[in-house]
Design a protein around this motif. Structure first.
Motif, PDB file in Angstrom:
ATOM      1  N   LEU A 101      -1.476  -7.646   2.238  1.00  0.00           N
ATOM      2  CA  LEU A 101      -1.174  -6.955   3.367  1.00  0.00           C
ATOM      3  C   LEU A 101      -1.432  -5.274   2.865  1.00  0.00           C
ATOM      4  N   LEU A 102      -2.409  -4.797   3.984  1.00  0.00           N
ATOM      5  CA  LEU A 102      -2.934  -3.250   3.442  1.00  0.00           C
ATOM      6  C   LEU A 102      -2.695  -2.339   4.866  1.00  0.00           C
ATOM      7  N   LEU A 103      -2.211  -1.315   4.477  1.00  0.00           N
ATOM      8  CA  LEU A 103      -1.368  -0.233   5.516  1.00  0.00           C
ATOM      9  C   LEU A 103      -1.922   1.088   5.107  1.00  0.00           C
ATOM     10  N   GLU A 104      -2.749   1.949   6.246  1.00  0.00           N
ATOM     11  CA  GLU A 104      -3.338   3.123   6.195  1.00  0.00           C
ATOM     12  C   GLU A 104      -1.721   4.001   6.350  1.00  0.00           C
ATOM     13  N   HIS A 105      -2.067   5.035   5.736  1.00  0.00           N
ATOM     14  CA  HIS A 105      -0.568   5.960   5.819  1.00  0.00           C
ATOM     15  C   HIS A 105      -0.944   7.491   5.576  1.00  0.00           C
ATOM     16  N   LEU A 115       6.438   4.220   0.558  1.00  0.00           N
ATOM     17  CA  LEU A 115       5.851   3.100   1.013  1.00  0.00           C
ATOM     18  C   LEU A 115       5.812   1.884  -0.090  1.00  0.00           C
ATOM     19  N   ARG A 116       5.243   2.266  -1.314  1.00  0.00           N
ATOM     20  CA  ARG A 116       5.290   1.605  -2.187  1.00  0.00           C
ATOM     21  C   ARG A 116       6.534   0.946  -2.399  1.00  0.00           C
ATOM     22  N   ASN A 122      -6.622   5.779  -2.835  1.00  0.00           N
ATOM     23  CA  ASN A 122      -7.018   7.245  -2.227  1.00  0.00           C
ATOM     24  C   ASN A 122      -8.243   7.296  -1.313  1.00  0.00           C
ATOM     25  N   ASP A 123      -8.197   8.334  -0.554  1.00  0.00           N
ATOM     26  CA  ASP A 123      -9.333   8.394   0.243  1.00  0.00           C
ATOM     27  C   ASP A 123     -10.508   9.343  -0.263  1.00  0.00           C
ATOM     28  N   TYR A 124     -11.555   9.677   0.541  1.00  0.00           N
ATOM     29  CA  TYR A 124     -12.607  10.414   0.194  1.00  0.00           C
ATOM     30  C   TYR A 124     -12.433  11.946  -0.443  1.00  0.00           C
ATOM     31  N   ASN A 125     -11.182  12.394   0.100  1.00  0.00           N
ATOM     32  CA  ASN A 125     -10.701  13.722  -0.119  1.00  0.00           C
ATOM     33  C   ASN A 125      -9.519  13.591  -1.281  1.00  0.00           C
ATOM     34  N   ASN A 126      -9.459  12.361  -2.150  1.00  0.00           N
ATOM     35  CA  ASN A 126      -8.493  12.000  -3.046  1.00  0.00           C
ATOM     36  C   ASN A 126      -6.889  12.346  -2.708  1.00  0.00           C
ATOM     37  N   ASN A 127      -6.739  11.893  -1.514  1.00  0.00           N
ATOM     38  CA  ASN A 127      -5.588  11.834  -1.001  1.00  0.00           C
ATOM     39  C   ASN A 127      -5.096  10.403  -0.761  1.00  0.00           C
ATOM     40  N   ALA A 128      -3.757  10.209  -1.039  1.00  0.00           N
ATOM     41  CA  ALA A 128      -3.307   8.817  -0.757  1.00  0.00           C
ATOM     42  C   ALA A 128      -3.414   8.177   0.383  1.00  0.00           C
ATOM     43  N   ARG A 129      -3.940   7.146   0.704  1.00  0.00           N
ATOM     44  CA  ARG A 129      -4.225   6.789   2.173  1.00  0.00           C
ATOM     45  C   ARG A 129      -3.974   5.040   2.463  1.00  0.00           C
ATOM     46  N   VAL A 130      -4.287   4.481   1.645  1.00  0.00           N
ATOM     47  CA  VAL A 130      -4.020   2.949   1.614  1.00  0.00           C
ATOM     48  C   VAL A 130      -3.117   2.298   0.641  1.00  0.00           C
ATOM     49  N   THR A 131      -2.064   1.743   1.020  1.00  0.00           N
ATOM     50  CA  THR A 131      -0.962   1.064   0.192  1.00  0.00           C
ATOM     51  C   THR A 131      -1.144  -0.395   0.596  1.00  0.00           C
ATOM     52  N   TRP A 132      -1.165  -1.311  -0.390  1.00  0.00           N
ATOM     53  CA  TRP A 132      -1.253  -2.612  -0.324  1.00  0.00           C
ATOM     54  C   TRP A 132      -0.655  -3.459  -1.335  1.00  0.00           C
ATOM     55  N   GLY A 133      -0.320  -4.702  -0.882  1.00  0.00           N
ATOM     56  CA  GLY A 133       0.476  -5.621  -1.934  1.00  0.00           C
ATOM     57  C   GLY A 133       0.050  -7.114  -1.712  1.00  0.00           C
ATOM     58  N   VAL A 134       0.459  -7.855  -2.570  1.00  0.00           N
ATOM     59  CA  VAL A 134       0.316  -9.248  -2.447  1.00  0.00           C
ATOM     60  C   VAL A 134       1.449 -10.038  -2.232  1.00  0.00           C
ATOM     61  N   TRP A 135       1.428 -11.110  -1.429  1.00  0.00           N
ATOM     62  CA  TRP A 135       2.857 -11.934  -0.951  1.00  0.00           C
ATOM     63  C   TRP A 135       2.695 -13.120  -1.751  1.00  0.00           C
ATOM     64  N   SER A 136       3.540 -13.326  -2.401  1.00  0.00           N
ATOM     65  CA  SER A 136       3.355 -14.617  -3.246  1.00  0.00           C
ATOM     66  C   SER A 136       5.097 -15.284  -3.325  1.00  0.00           C
ATOM     67  N   ARG A 137       5.243 -16.287  -2.532  1.00  0.00           N
ATOM     68  CA  ARG A 137       6.613 -17.009  -2.336  1.00  0.00           C
ATOM     69  C   ARG A 137       6.974 -17.200  -3.978  1.00  0.00           C
ATOM     70  N   GLY A 138       6.235 -17.689  -4.545  1.00  0.00           N
ATOM     71  CA  GLY A 138       6.535 -18.029  -6.173  1.00  0.00           C
ATOM     72  C   GLY A 138       7.267 -16.764  -6.684  1.00  0.00           C
ATOM     73  N   MET A 139       6.606 -15.773  -6.607  1.00  0.00           N
ATOM     74  CA  MET A 139       6.902 -14.352  -7.322  1.00  0.00           C
ATOM     75  C   MET A 139       7.916 -13.594  -6.567  1.00  0.00           C
ATOM     76  N   SER A 140       7.932 -13.513  -5.282  1.00  0.00           N
ATOM     77  CA  SER A 140       8.618 -12.575  -4.518  1.00  0.00           C
ATOM     78  C   SER A 140       9.989 -13.084  -4.295  1.00  0.00           C
ATOM     79  N   HIS A 141      10.839 -12.409  -3.908  1.00  0.00           N
ATOM     80  CA  HIS A 141      12.273 -12.451  -3.160  1.00  0.00           C
ATOM     81  C   HIS A 141      12.230 -12.212  -1.708  1.00  0.00           C
ATOM     82  N   GLU A 142      12.982 -13.050  -0.884  1.00  0.00           N
ATOM     83  CA  GLU A 142      12.911 -12.718   0.424  1.00  0.00           C
ATOM     84  C   GLU A 142      13.966 -11.627   0.509  1.00  0.00           C
TER      85      GLU A 142
END
Length: 288
Positions: A240-244, A252-253, A268-288
């Motif tokens: 999942l990837l989200l711009e913010h 958001l993290r 970070n974006d091209y101006n070195n500002n935080a811009r995209v946060t993302w993570g991996v969804w794995s049912r084996g490692m994650s919790h509901e």
């Protein structure tokens, strides 16, 4: 002495008129005149002594006046380049920004599947979906938006670019997405500006739909909703990837981690500002 209707003279005059409201007055003038003449900007330098005919002159002066009043260049010309793709733009959607290309870059880097299934939420002009489709012709991409005018615009852009691996349809986030659909990538540039943000009264955003900009909960409402709901639609080890906004990365993290996403990080974006946060969804490692 150059004619008052010559390209080089008109560009100087237009630049002077736009200096008070634009940090890129000369570029603005060139882009507008190039659009009027249906030429590239190099033509303006090569043929600076060419005179505009009355119709072209009238249109250019109209364009300059609209820009002087603050209207975005993309709305005046009806076009915006994104990821080297020429996109039709109108007032029903956000104008694609260069920093959103970081979202595209990260999505491309995050998945090595040859036949990935992708969902772009709140597609607007279709910029993100079409950039991904252009780079990965084997990927199958669903691009959704709740605004019918935006859906029509994204469909037209897909058709103009001859990108046939994108399916565009109306959906309020996940509302019309098939219940059993599973995606390898879900990507979104949702509304993330707080209603109290003073920047809503400045620049191009004054001319863009507020519904595409502003979210409740100090700008986090749609980001959080997507992050929580996306789990149902993500395949194993999908991303999942989200711009913010540039100050929203840490919060958001933390939320993505609370939702059970792993390997969560912010780009970070091209101006070195935080811009995209993302993570991996794995049912084996994650919790509901």
């Amino acid at each position: 002495m150059s004619s008052p209707h010559a390209i080089e003279v008109l560009l100087e005059q237009a630049t002077s008129l736009l200096l008070a409201m634009s940090d890129s007055a000369r570029l603005d003038a060139e882009v507008l005149l190039a659009d009027v003449l249906q030429k590239n900007r190099a033509y303006l330098y090569a043929y600076g002594d060419v005179e505009l005919d009355p119709a072209a002159l009238h249109l250019f002066l109209q364009y300059v006046e609209r820009r002087k009043n603050g209207e975005p260049i993309a709305h005046i010309t009806g076009q915006r380049e994104f990821w080297s793709l020429s996109l039709m733009v109108d007032a029903s959607t956000l104008i694609p920004r260069p920093d959103t290309e970081v979202l595209v870059e990260t999505a491309l880097r995050s998945c090595d599947k040859k036949n990935a299934q992708v969902l772009d939420l709140g597609t607007g002009t279709g910029a993100i979906a079409l950039a991904l489709a252009h780079e990965q012709p084997q990927w199958r991409i669903d691009a959704v938006d709740r605004q019918l005018q935006a859906v029509a615009l994204a469909k037209q852009n897909a058709q103009n670019l001859q990108l046939h691996n994108v399916r565009v349809y109306e959906s309020d986030w996940f509302s019309a997405v098939e219940e059993n659909a599973r995606f390898d990538i879900i990507v979104s540039n949702p509304p993330y500006i707080a209603a109290s943000d003073k920047h809503l009264c400045e620049g191009d955003v004054r001319f863009e739909p507020r519904s595409a900009l502003v979210a409740d909960e100090e700008g986090f409402a749609d980001l959080f909703f997507i992050a929580h709901t996306a789990k149902k639609y993500l395949a194993e080890n999908a991303v999942l990837l989200l711009e913010h906004g540039f100050e929203q990365g840490e919060h958001l993290r933390n939320y993505l981690s609370q939702c059970g996403y792993v390997a969560v990080k912010t780009e970070n974006d091209y101006n070195n500002n935080a811009r995209v946060t993302w993570g991996v969804w794995s049912r084996g490692m994650s919790h509901e």
